[in-house]
Design an enzyme around this catalytic site. Structure first.
Site, PDB file in Angstrom:
ATOM      1  N   HIS A 127      -7.987  -5.038  -1.639  1.00 41.49           N
ATOM      2  CA  HIS A 127      -6.761  -4.536  -1.029  1.00 41.49           C
ATOM      3  C   HIS A 127      -6.102  -5.559  -0.108  1.00 41.49           C
ATOM      4  O   HIS A 127      -4.884  -5.555   0.056  1.00 41.49           O
ATOM      5  CB  HIS A 127      -7.086  -3.269  -0.239  1.00 41.49           C
ATOM      6  CG  HIS A 127      -5.894  -2.449   0.132  1.00 41.49           C
ATOM      7  ND1 HIS A 127      -5.122  -1.793  -0.798  1.00 41.49           N
ATOM      8  CD2 HIS A 127      -5.330  -2.163   1.344  1.00 41.49           C
ATOM      9  CE1 HIS A 127      -4.154  -1.128  -0.186  1.00 41.49           C
ATOM     10  NE2 HIS A 127      -4.250  -1.354   1.111  1.00 41.49           N
ATOM     11  N   SER A 131       0.841  -1.187   0.000  1.00 38.45           N
ATOM     12  CA  SER A 131       0.000   0.000   0.000  1.00 38.45           C
ATOM     13  C   SER A 131       0.882   1.246   0.000  1.00 38.45           C
ATOM     14  O   SER A 131       1.655   1.434  -0.924  1.00 38.45           O
ATOM     15  CB  SER A 131      -0.961  -0.044   1.194  1.00 38.45           C
ATOM     16  OG  SER A 131      -2.034   0.843   1.020  1.00 38.45           O
ATOM     17  N   ASP A 147      -9.890  -3.509  -5.545  1.00 35.49           N
ATOM     18  CA  ASP A 147      -9.285  -2.682  -4.503  1.00 35.49           C
ATOM     19  C   ASP A 147      -9.722  -1.218  -4.627  1.00 35.49           C
ATOM     20  O   ASP A 147      -9.425  -0.571  -5.624  1.00 35.49           O
ATOM     21  CB  ASP A 147      -7.759  -2.768  -4.619  1.00 35.49           C
ATOM     22  CG  ASP A 147      -7.039  -2.116  -3.454  1.00 35.49           C
ATOM     23  OD1 ASP A 147      -7.676  -1.407  -2.662  1.00 35.49           O
ATOM     24  OD2 ASP A 147      -5.817  -2.330  -3.340  1.00 35.49           O
TER      25      ASP A 147
END
Length: 728
Positions: free
Chosen positions: A697, A576, A662
């Site tokens: 995600h 991320s 995501d």
């Protein structure tokens, strides 16, 4: 059989035929892979973007689906050319790493073997019941249960998440709650990985669902005191939390409780520890605001505790006869705790309870009838402090170089008991019940590692790397005692460094699969996190963001200097915003790394932070800056944006991962990064992409499927050290 299943069973054939352009690709300079799989070539459709008098060209903007909002909710409608390219990338990666498939299976079986398959959480008492979650052997998802307090029989299964997941490629349960009278149970499910939740409420006795399913929710919800109403956070078409809604549990009209006017504020919802109030919060990285509704008056208008103002953040809870508030007001960078009267909670009535101390970050507070527990962080470690109403304090601390302490809390506000967890990189998690009055602790559970784990086989160390400006960057190290510290061992260096999120030095059985193979596993507690206080975060955001990247490089150089590592024998890993770190250090010092792993990497910084339609963009400007209105922010961001700074050089092997659903780091960021990086590298080392076509995600939802994803990442790390592509 769908296309994704076909890839999994026939990667080599698909890699040779997925895209006509693949046959036209030349082997990169310096490579000796005449028979190696040929990578897909992404078409270029140059788009010129004018912004603040600056011009940039994006060759791969076409990868962003025009209807991306709808794709998040229904991935099957993605554009055909985008799906074709993603399928080809997945096939190429599988073909390149085909030699690691036995290793992946071995890693998976090892990691699975360290899981107690029929595990259960320690039950939490609440009145006549105790609530817990458990797994059954062979099952991917948990069961949410309760039983009569103090009994081992009479179990009631409130939710079997395995049945919920039947027939679905992805299913993840978010929040779960029971009503105060124990008659209702509610849960939120994300069925595609896009974090768009449905909330279900059912009557426990009859197992019947009540009212219509609540759609397009953020996942958080709360019952009123009498259990007649349910409040939840709405998710709008752009994936943002825009309002708090409510309705009668058994159905009826939906009404708006509060609507947030600022797209840049994230909303939260919960109940105070004493159950007297429902709390509604709005916050970003620089300011916050809380409202409350009496839990026994669900139709009341929300009341503001303290109006939002620039550079003041606070969060509130209720402590029986007063509000207790954690805040950075009055220059309390690492936060202080104040109290205020129940009927007059505004800042004018705040009285200091626990003063601000620089470098000691107060992370959270948990009120109980007779005590106030708080979690503090100092020098990348944590401690728990217990305070009586009379002001007497004592700490729960641990004498190890690196560890994690965390409050787990209880349902019972009036009890003197709290619960906390402890673990370290070498020590499995332990759960303790702690009597805040007598200071007695009871060990309730120690994490079992069925395949075996001997703490004495491992060494945990803490180093401090000098950064370029003299700051000392903590590094936590885990290695086997038998692993030499002579520069010969491969190193996996992990980092994050954003949003003030610290990297706890905790126990993770998966990492042992690397450590037991002779890796040294290291965590760099770099600026941008709050590992050494909130100032540690403030020193690496917006116009000082590069400190995050240079700190990570300094950590690597210190490991080399101290003979833990050598250049070119280090694999880096981050996800991320940690993927942004991976992209930046890949551009800045490619010579240091054998491989770079960017999980769901935030690498297309300028384009993403300039796109106000994306879910997180307005709320992210306090962290990164606003490149739409601020030329200085644009220029600084452009100077480190990993996608924009790719240029011809000898890059290490790279693996980027992503999820099609995501909403946080959209799939096209890793896709674009790989498309630009592969033709730029002059090293001949592979650049690979792994897109999960049925997740978002947080990777796969089932606990075993998740381990398979980790096995690919760890196999790539080993493959990078061994230069496995030379045999591909």
């Amino acid at each position: 059989m769908n296309r994704r299943d076909l890839i999994a069973t026939s990667a080599a054939a698909l890699a040779a035929s997925a895209l006509p352009a693949m046959a036209k690709t030349k082997t990169p300079a310096g490579a000796s892979m005449s028979n190696a799989p040929v990578p897909p070539v992404a078409k270029k459709i140059p788009v010129t973007i004018e912004q603040l008098g600056r011009t940039r060209t994006d060759d791969y903007q076409w990868m962003k689906d025009d209807n991306w909002q709808q794709v998040l909710r229904d991935p099957s409608i993605i554009k055909a050319d985008v799906k074709e390219h993603l399928d080809a990338e997945n096939a190429y990666r599988e073909a390149m790493m085909r030699s690691t498939e036995p290793l992946q299976l071995e890693l998976f079986e090892e990691m699975k073997g360290r899981i107690k398959e029929d595990d259960s959480s320690v039950p939490l008492p609440d009145g006549p019941w105790e609530y817990y979650g458990r797994f059954e052997a062979g099952q991917q998802h948990p069961l949410y249960c309760r039983r009569p307090k103090g009994q081992t029989t009479g179990e009631v299964v409130l939710l079997d998440a395995n049945k919920l997941a039947e027939g679905k490629a992805y299913s993840s349960v978010g929040d779960t709650q029971h009503s105060r009278d124990h008659t209702l149970f509610a849960y939120a499910e994300d069925a595609q990985g896009s974090e768009v939740y449905r909330i279900y409420v059912k009557d426990i006795a009859s197992d019947a669902f009540l009212g219509e399913t609540i759609e397009s929710a953020m996942g958080g919800f709360v019952f009123s005191a009498d259990g007649q109403w349910i409040f939840w956070i709405n998710r709008d078409d752009n994936g943002r939390s825009d309002k708090i809604l409510k309705r009668l549990v058994r159905g009826g009209d939906i009404t708006t409780v509060y609507e947030e006017p600022d797209d840049g504020m994230y909303m939260g919802l919960g109940a105070t520890a004493d159950d007297r109030f429902i709390l509604i919060t709005s916050a970003n990285g620089e300011q916050s605001e809380a409202r409350y509704v009496p839990a026994d008056q669900p139709e009341a208008t929300p009341v503001v505790i303290e109006p939002r103002r620039e550079a003041v953040r606070y969060d509130a809870d209720h402590w029986g006869d007063r509000w207790v508030i954690r805040t950075d007001a009055d220059g309390a960078v690492d936060f202080k705790i104040v109290t205020a009267p129940t009927e007059a909670p505004g800042r004018a009535n705040w009285t200091d309870l626990v003063p601000f101390t620089e470098g000691r970050l107060i992370e959270s507070i948990v009120p109980y009838a007779g005590h106030l527990a708080r979690v503090e962080r100092y020098d990348a470690n944590t401690r728990i402090v217990i305070r009586t109403r009379a002001g007497e304090e004592h700490a729960i601390a641990v004498d190890e170089p690196a560890y994690v302490l965390g409050l787990q809390g209880t349902y019972e506000y009036d009890s003197p008991m709290t619960r906390y967890g402890y673990n370290s990189p070498s020590t499995p998690s332990q759960t303790f019940d702690y009597n805040m009055e007598t200071r007695e602790r009871t060990l309730r559970k120690t994490q079992e590692v069925p395949s075996g784990h001997n703490i004495d086989d491992y060494v945990v160390e803490r180093l401090n790397a000098p950064a370029s400006d003299g700051a000392l960057v903590p590094i936590t190290i885990l290695r086997r005692k038998s692993t030499p510290v002579d520069g010969s061992a491969p190193v996996l260096l992990y980092g994050y460094g954003s949003y003030g999120i610290p990297m706890g030095a905790g126990f993770n059985t998966n990492r042992l699969s690397l450590v037991d193979r002779g890796f040294i596993y290291a965590i760099a507690h770099i600026r941008g996190g709050s590992d050494k206080g909130w100032g540690w975060f403030l020193a690496a955001r917006r116009m000082t963001k590069k400190n995050t990247f240079t700190d990570f490089i300094a950590a690597a150089e210190h490991l080399i200097e101290r003979n833990y590592a050598r250049a070119g024998n280090i694999v880096t890993h981050g996800g991320s915003a940690g993927g942004l770190l991976m992209g930046a250090i890949n551009n800045m010092r490619p010579d240091l790394w054998a491989g770079v792993i960017g999980d769901v990497p935030f690498v297309d910084v300028i384009n993403t932070m300039s796109d106000t339609s994306l879910p997180l963009t307005p709320g992210e400007w306090p962290e990164w800056g606003d490149p739409i209105t601020d030329p200085a922010a644009y220029d600084y961001m452009m100077s480190y944006s990993p996608y924009d700074q790719v240029e011809p050089k000898a890059y290490p092997a790279v693996l980027a991962t992503g999820g099609l659903s995501d909403p946080r780091v959209t799939y096209w960021e890793p896709e674009k990064w790989v498309a630009k990086l592969r033709p730029a590298t002059t090293s001949g080392k592979p650049v690979l992409l792994k897109i999960n076509m049925t997740a978002g995600h947080f990777s796969s939802s089932g606990r075993f499927d998740y381990l398979k994803d980790i096995a690919v990442v760890y196999a790539f790390a080993i493959w990078s050290i061994r230069k496995g592509w030379e045999q591909a």
